[in-house]
Design an enzyme around this catalytic site. Structure first.
Site, PDB file in Angstrom:
ATOM      1  N   ARG A 123       0.813  -1.239   0.000  1.00 39.54           N
ATOM      2  CA  ARG A 123       0.000   0.000   0.000  1.00 39.54           C
ATOM      3  C   ARG A 123       0.836   1.274   0.000  1.00 39.54           C
ATOM      4  NH1 ARG A 123      -2.851  -3.127   3.762  1.00 39.54           N
ATOM      5  NH2 ARG A 123      -4.650  -4.129   2.814  1.00 39.54           N
ATOM      6  N   LYS A 145       2.181  12.041 -10.081  1.00 40.75           N
ATOM      7  CA  LYS A 145       1.232  11.271 -10.892  1.00 40.75           C
ATOM      8  C   LYS A 145       1.944  10.016 -11.364  1.00 40.75           C
ATOM      9  CE  LYS A 145      -2.006  14.623 -12.814  1.00 40.75           C
ATOM     10  NZ  LYS A 145      -2.499  15.262 -14.056  1.00 40.75           N
ATOM     11  N   GLU A 187       7.400  20.778 -23.228  1.00 39.97           N
ATOM     12  CA  GLU A 187       6.821  20.813 -21.876  1.00 39.97           C
ATOM     13  C   GLU A 187       7.368  21.993 -21.078  1.00 39.97           C
ATOM     14  OE1 GLU A 187       4.329  19.086 -20.966  1.00 39.97           O
ATOM     15  OE2 GLU A 187       4.314  17.211 -22.081  1.00 39.97           O
ATOM     16  N   LYS A 229       5.973  24.175 -11.729  1.00 40.68           N
ATOM     17  CA  LYS A 229       5.105  23.005 -11.516  1.00 40.68           C
ATOM     18  C   LYS A 229       4.976  22.696 -10.030  1.00 40.68           C
ATOM     19  CE  LYS A 229       3.915  18.331 -12.720  1.00 40.68           C
ATOM     20  NZ  LYS A 229       4.020  17.162 -13.590  1.00 40.68           N
ATOM     21  N   GLU A 239      -5.324  17.474  -8.357  1.00 39.94           N
ATOM     22  CA  GLU A 239      -6.021  18.010  -9.535  1.00 39.94           C
ATOM     23  C   GLU A 239      -7.523  18.208  -9.303  1.00 39.94           C
ATOM     24  OE1 GLU A 239      -4.307  16.833 -13.310  1.00 39.94           O
ATOM     25  OE2 GLU A 239      -6.274  17.041 -14.244  1.00 39.94           O
ATOM     26  N   ARG A 243      -4.436  22.391 -11.116  1.00 40.44           N
ATOM     27  CA  ARG A 243      -3.467  21.483 -11.742  1.00 40.44           C
ATOM     28  C   ARG A 243      -3.887  21.077 -13.159  1.00 40.44           C
ATOM     29  NH1 ARG A 243      -0.029  16.448  -9.068  1.00 40.44           N
ATOM     30  NH2 ARG A 243       1.077  15.959 -10.989  1.00 40.44           N
ATOM     31  N   ASN A 247      -2.449  20.786 -18.407  1.00 43.89           N
ATOM     32  CA  ASN A 247      -2.795  20.018 -19.609  1.00 43.89           C
ATOM     33  C   ASN A 247      -3.043  20.890 -20.831  1.00 43.89           C
ATOM     34  OD1 ASN A 247      -2.774  17.332 -18.487  1.00 43.89           O
ATOM     35  ND2 ASN A 247      -4.518  17.995 -17.269  1.00 43.89           N
ATOM     36  N   HIS A 250      -3.108  19.416 -24.336  1.00 49.26           N
ATOM     37  CA  HIS A 250      -3.124  17.957 -24.232  1.00 49.26           C
ATOM     38  C   HIS A 250      -4.371  17.311 -24.838  1.00 49.26           C
ATOM     39  CE1 HIS A 250       0.379  18.487 -21.815  1.00 49.26           C
ATOM     40  NE2 HIS A 250       0.471  17.211 -21.528  1.00 49.26           N
ATOM     41  N   HIS A 254      -3.507  14.636 -27.324  1.00 49.42           N
ATOM     42  CA  HIS A 254      -3.828  13.208 -27.174  1.00 49.42           C
ATOM     43  C   HIS A 254      -4.608  12.699 -28.379  1.00 49.42           C
ATOM     44  CE1 HIS A 254      -3.324  13.083 -22.511  1.00 49.42           C
ATOM     45  NE2 HIS A 254      -2.208  12.777 -23.143  1.00 49.42           N
ATOM     46  N   HIS A 267       5.017  12.487 -27.669  1.00 45.77           N
ATOM     47  CA  HIS A 267       4.054  13.204 -26.826  1.00 45.77           C
ATOM     48  C   HIS A 267       4.321  14.722 -26.831  1.00 45.77           C
ATOM     49  CE1 HIS A 267       1.364  14.025 -23.524  1.00 45.77           C
ATOM     50  NE2 HIS A 267       2.357  14.598 -22.852  1.00 45.77           N
TER      51      HIS A 267
HETATM   52  P1  NAD Z   1      10.178   7.574 -22.635  1.00 48.58           P
HETATM   53  O1  NAD Z   1      10.226   7.236 -21.214  1.00 48.58           O
HETATM   54  O2  NAD Z   1       9.569   6.597 -23.564  1.00 48.58           O
HETATM   55  O3  NAD Z   1      11.640   7.948 -23.127  1.00 48.58           O
HETATM   56  C1  NAD Z   1      11.819   8.344 -24.467  1.00 48.58           C
HETATM   57  C2  NAD Z   1      12.899   7.495 -25.163  1.00 48.58           C
HETATM   58  O4  NAD Z   1      14.178   7.934 -24.712  1.00 48.58           O
HETATM   59  C3  NAD Z   1      12.826   6.020 -24.849  1.00 48.58           C
HETATM   60  O5  NAD Z   1      13.175   5.304 -26.001  1.00 48.58           O
HETATM   61  C4  NAD Z   1      13.892   5.828 -23.774  1.00 48.58           C
HETATM   62  O6  NAD Z   1      14.412   4.530 -23.719  1.00 48.58           O
HETATM   63  C5  NAD Z   1      14.926   6.812 -24.245  1.00 48.58           C
HETATM   64  N1  NAD Z   1      15.824   7.332 -23.225  1.00 48.58           N
HETATM   65  C6  NAD Z   1      15.502   7.757 -21.980  1.00 48.58           C
HETATM   66  N2  NAD Z   1      16.544   8.342 -21.403  1.00 48.58           N
HETATM   67  C7  NAD Z   1      17.567   8.274 -22.274  1.00 48.58           C
HETATM   68  C8  NAD Z   1      18.913   8.714 -22.254  1.00 48.58           C
HETATM   69  N3  NAD Z   1      19.399   9.431 -21.237  1.00 48.58           N
HETATM   70  N4  NAD Z   1      19.698   8.429 -23.312  1.00 48.58           N
HETATM   71  C9  NAD Z   1      19.183   7.764 -24.388  1.00 48.58           C
HETATM   72  N5  NAD Z   1      17.925   7.365 -24.491  1.00 48.58           N
HETATM   73  C10 NAD Z   1      17.121   7.619 -23.440  1.00 48.58           C
HETATM   74  O7  NAD Z   1       9.364   8.944 -22.868  1.00 48.58           O
HETATM   75  P2  NAD Z   1       9.281  10.314 -22.050  1.00 48.58           P
HETATM   76  O8  NAD Z   1       9.030  11.336 -23.079  1.00 48.58           O
HETATM   77  O9  NAD Z   1      10.394  10.473 -21.108  1.00 48.58           O
HETATM   78  O10 NAD Z   1       7.967  10.109 -21.172  1.00 48.58           O
HETATM   79  C11 NAD Z   1       6.712   9.910 -21.774  1.00 48.58           C
HETATM   80  C12 NAD Z   1       5.811   9.247 -20.738  1.00 48.58           C
HETATM   81  O11 NAD Z   1       5.672  10.144 -19.639  1.00 48.58           O
HETATM   82  C13 NAD Z   1       4.422   8.949 -21.242  1.00 48.58           C
HETATM   83  O12 NAD Z   1       4.055   7.655 -20.817  1.00 48.58           O
HETATM   84  C14 NAD Z   1       3.558   9.992 -20.552  1.00 48.58           C
HETATM   85  O13 NAD Z   1       2.247   9.543 -20.325  1.00 48.58           O
HETATM   86  C15 NAD Z   1       4.301  10.190 -19.270  1.00 48.58           C
HETATM   87  N6  NAD Z   1       4.084  11.487 -18.620  1.00 48.58           N
HETATM   88  C16 NAD Z   1       3.760  11.480 -17.311  1.00 48.58           C
HETATM   89  C17 NAD Z   1       3.573  12.655 -16.634  1.00 48.58           C
HETATM   90  C18 NAD Z   1       3.273  12.626 -15.170  1.00 48.58           C
HETATM   91  O14 NAD Z   1       2.980  13.692 -14.605  1.00 48.58           O
HETATM   92  N7  NAD Z   1       3.401  11.499 -14.515  1.00 48.58           N
HETATM   93  C19 NAD Z   1       3.729  13.881 -17.292  1.00 48.58           C
HETATM   94  C20 NAD Z   1       4.082  13.872 -18.647  1.00 48.58           C
HETATM   95  C21 NAD Z   1       4.263  12.658 -19.311  1.00 48.58           C
HETATM   96  N1  GLY Z   2       1.656  16.522 -16.434  1.00 50.14           N
HETATM   97  C1  GLY Z   2       0.477  17.019 -15.787  1.00 50.14           C
HETATM   98  C2  GLY Z   2       0.519  16.927 -14.303  1.00 50.14           C
HETATM   99  O1  GLY Z   2       1.490  16.519 -13.717  1.00 50.14           O
HETATM  100  O2  GLY Z   2      -0.445  17.269 -13.693  1.00 50.14           O
END
Ligand code: NAD
Ligand code: GLY
Length: 374
Positions: A123, A145, A187, A229, A239, A243, A247, A250, A254, A267
């Site tokens: 948990r 998140k 972003e 942020k 949110e 918050r 988006n 977005h 999306h 993205h």
């Molecule tokens: P990702 O995690 O897929 O990374 C992008 C690519 O870069 C991948 O191929 C990865 O293997 C590669 N990579 C990562 N670090 C590297 C490095 N230092 N050197 C070489 N390659 C590297 O994508 P992302 O853009 O980091 O994240 C997208 C994800 O984040 C989505 O799932 C999205 O929904 C999520 N997200 C979450 C939040 C949140 O608040 N939790 C906010 C925005 C996005």
């Molecule tokens: N990326 C949107 C949030 O963290 O709320």
């Protein structure tokens, strides 16, 4: 800048707080991050691309602990329940107790899944974010998140679970492909466009330095975005209101990602185009000026981001996808719209014909979204 110039931003949530450290050489600054681990067990979650590059350096900080690693295959498709199950099995095999810590080493995919596994085990146990993409440094690693995708849609399952610390070692960006780097810049622009006109002006003044990854400029940009942020999250962790502003772009984005089967656009690229569409729609609704839209579009272009829609998009299909957005309430579109640089607003019941008109104009060749950029 050297390894000692580290920016620290505190995310403060009432009595709870955690540091976001941004700078060079932080993975090797073991004393700093090891002090955030409380127990005797650690599980590093990473992926098959990032682990060969950086896991060894993290491992050197885990001396004396019972620890193991769990690696995802690379890609959004692996942010799923099956892998949460595998991560939890890895914690079980480790014999992880309540004071165990999950370490997320990677981009947003790894961070979201690892955080969710940490939220579920017993948990809720500690986790530490070690983001290695720009997007993860400025957005997904901060704010708690966590979650995974379902076949029915992105991020449909998750939990709010804050990390114990965020360690953003910008040296890891040296191996990040350019396209991923630029997607992260979207972003950064988003934060400024929503709530910080001064930061937006600063980005305009430093666009070239950012595009060429100048270290000091980059650390400053990450810190400013994270500070912004952190403020939003402190005021509205789960949110209930403000918050949702994070988006901006977005709902359009999306829809573009889904229509492109998650392969046409990253993205951050979809968010860049989505922000321009949100600005255009706001203009159409009389909320903002063309001059602000032009500034937004110009900055995104200077940072190497796309602002034009990919081919073969159909306005009605995009609108249909926008109706599925999580922010909507029954039967009404709830969008983040724009009052100009630094001012966003949540608007419920947006007129669908205005949305359709904005999409059609963008797709069928009005000049505003014509661009020479990729
Ligand atoms: P990702 O995690 O897929 O990374 C992008 C690519 O870069 C991948 O191929 C990865 O293997 C590669 N990579 C990562 N670090 C590297 C490095 N230092 N050197 C070489 N390659 C590297 O994508 P992302 O853009 O980091 O994240 C997208 C994800 O984040 C989505 O799932 C999205 O929904 C999520 N997200 C979450 C939040 C949140 O608040 N939790 C906010 C925005 C996005
Ligand atoms: N990326 C949107 C949030 O963290 O709320």
């Amino acid at each position: 800048m050297n390894g000692t110039d580290v920016q620290t931003i505190d995310v403060a949530l009432g009595a709870r707080r955690y540091p976001v450290w941004i700078g060079r050489g932080l993975l090797d600054d073991r004393a700093r991050w090891r002090a955030r681990l409380r127990g005797r067990h650690g599980l590093v979650i990473s992926n098959t691309t990032v682990a060969p590059l950086y896991l060894d350096r993290v491992a050197q900080g885990l001396d004396g602990l019972h620890w193991s690693s769990f690696l995802l295959d690379d890609g959004e498709a692996h942010k799923n329940f099956a892998n949460v199950g595998r991560a939890l099995e890895a914690l079980a095999t480790l014999g992880a107790t309540r004071d165990a810590c999950v370490i997320a080493l990677g981009g947003g995919v790894v961070g979201d899944l690892a955080g969710f596994a940490a939220a579920c085990w017993m948990r809720g146990i500690d986790f530490i974010q070690m983001p290695t993409t720009l997007l993860a440094m400025v957005d997904s690693s901060v704010g708690g998140k966590t979650g995974v995708n379902l076949p029915a849609g992105k991020n449909l399952v998750g939990a709010f679970h804050q990390p114990r610390a965020v360690i953003a070692d910008i040296d890891t960006l040296a191996t990040l492909p350019d396209r991923e780097y630029r997607a992260g810049l979207a972003e950064v622009v988003k934060g400024a466009a929503i709530g910080d006109a001064v930061f937006f002006g600063w980005l305009e003044a430093h666009a070239e330095a950012l595009a060429r990854r100048d270290t000091a400029t980059l650390v400053e940009a990450i810190a400013r975005k994270v500070r912004y942020k952190a403020g939003v999250v402190a005021r509205d962790e789960t949110e209930q209101g403000e918050r949702a502003l994070l988006n901006l772009g977005h709902t359009f984005g999306h829809a573009l990602e889904t229509a492109g089967h998650y392969t046409a656009l990253l993205h951050g690229e979809a968010v860049a185009i989505g922000m321009v569409l949100a600005a255009r729609l706001s203009e159409r609704l009389g909320m903002s000026d063309a001059a602000d839209t032009a500034r937004l579009q110009r900055l995104l272009e200077r940072l190497g981001l796309p602002v034009a829609l990919p081919p073969d998009m159909v306005p009605e299909r995009l609108l249909e996808l926008m109706r599925l957005d999580k922010k909507n309430t029954a039967g009404t579109l709830r969008l983040i719209l724009w009052r100009g640089i630094g001012k966003a607003e949540i608007v419920a019941g947006t007129d669908e014909s205005a949305v359709l008109g904005t999409l059609a104009e963008a797709i069928f060749g009005e000049p505003f979204l014509r661009s020479s950029m990729p």
